[in-house]
Design a protein around this motif. Structure first.
Motif, mmCIF file in Angstrom:
data_model
loop_
_atom_site.group_PDB
_atom_site.id
_atom_site.type_symbol
_atom_site.label_atom_id
_atom_site.label_comp_id
_atom_site.label_asym_id
_atom_site.label_seq_id
_atom_site.Cartn_x
_atom_site.Cartn_y
_atom_site.Cartn_z
ATOM 1 N N GLY A 28 0.774 -1.229 0.000
ATOM 2 C CA GLY A 28 0.000 0.000 0.000
ATOM 3 C C GLY A 28 0.810 1.287 0.000
ATOM 4 N N PHE A 29 2.055 1.212 -0.449
ATOM 5 C CA PHE A 29 2.891 2.409 -0.518
ATOM 6 C C PHE A 29 2.860 3.073 -1.890
ATOM 7 N N VAL A 30 2.584 2.297 -2.928
ATOM 8 C CA VAL A 30 2.600 2.806 -4.296
ATOM 9 C C VAL A 30 1.349 2.319 -5.015
ATOM 10 N N LYS A 49 -0.258 6.503 2.636
ATOM 11 C CA LYS A 49 0.616 5.743 3.542
ATOM 12 C C LYS A 49 2.084 6.046 3.252
ATOM 13 N N ALA A 50 2.449 6.133 1.983
ATOM 14 C CA ALA A 50 3.837 6.441 1.594
ATOM 15 C C ALA A 50 4.194 7.871 1.975
ATOM 16 N N GLU A 51 3.266 8.784 1.767
ATOM 17 C CA GLU A 51 3.533 10.184 2.104
ATOM 18 C C GLU A 51 3.710 10.358 3.613
ATOM 19 N N LEU A 53 4.845 8.015 5.665
ATOM 20 C CA LEU A 53 6.153 7.429 5.949
ATOM 21 C C LEU A 53 7.262 8.427 5.631
ATOM 22 N N ALA A 54 7.140 9.117 4.510
ATOM 23 C CA ALA A 54 8.146 10.120 4.132
ATOM 24 C C ALA A 54 8.183 11.250 5.157
ATOM 25 N N ARG A 55 7.002 11.722 5.600
ATOM 26 C CA ARG A 55 6.965 12.787 6.619
ATOM 27 C C ARG A 55 7.603 12.311 7.925
ATOM 28 N N ASP A 56 7.313 11.077 8.325
ATOM 29 C CA ASP A 56 7.908 10.535 9.554
ATOM 30 C C ASP A 56 9.425 10.467 9.434
ATOM 31 N N PHE A 57 9.899 9.997 8.288
ATOM 32 C CA PHE A 57 11.334 9.880 8.060
ATOM 33 C C PHE A 57 12.000 11.254 8.085
ATOM 34 N N VAL A 58 11.388 12.228 7.424
ATOM 35 C CA VAL A 58 11.946 13.580 7.407
ATOM 36 C C VAL A 58 12.003 14.139 8.830
#
Length: 120
Positions: A28-30, A49-51, A53-58
């Motif tokens: 469910g990421f792409v 879900k991918a967005e 994850l990217a915000r969490d990583f940033v």
């Protein structure tokens, strides 16, 4: 993004990408869709879900960088900024400088609001 563009960026085979891409779609990421003008074209879109994850990583990386800058001391901020800026390709530096300035203004505004206290 077109699958063909991603293959060019990553410099891997379609078969290698296919295995990873299948998993990203299943998890469910792409989202993969056919192109509107050319149905043979595969277009890739990040999901919510991918967005996230990217915000969490940033956020994690921002905290790590902030701690590292803090440990360098107050006089090192400009040296670190110049070093990192010079790591960027010359043609991209002006754009990055504008982004940094905007982020600094936002950070300063937040700090000022926090310092003013609630209701001010």
């Amino acid at each position: 993004m077109r699958v063909a563009d991603l293959l060019d960026i990553l410099q891997i085979t379609k078969q290698s990408l296919g295995r990873v891409l299948r998993e990203l779609v299943q998890e469910g990421f792409v989202e993969s869709r056919a192109g509107e003008s050319d149905r043979r074209q595969r277009l890739l879109y990040p999901t919510a879900k991918a967005e996230q994850l990217a915000r969490d990583f940033v956020g994690i990386q921002n905290n790590r960088i902030a701690r590292a800058l803090e440990a360098c001391g107050p006089d090192s901020r400009e040296t670190v900024r110049l070093f990192l800026l010079n790591m960027i390709d010359p043609e991209d530096r002006e754009t990055v400088e504008r982004l940094i300035q905007r982020a600094d203004r936002v950070r300063q505004a937040r700090a000022a609001r926090a310092h003013a206290g609630p209701g001010k």
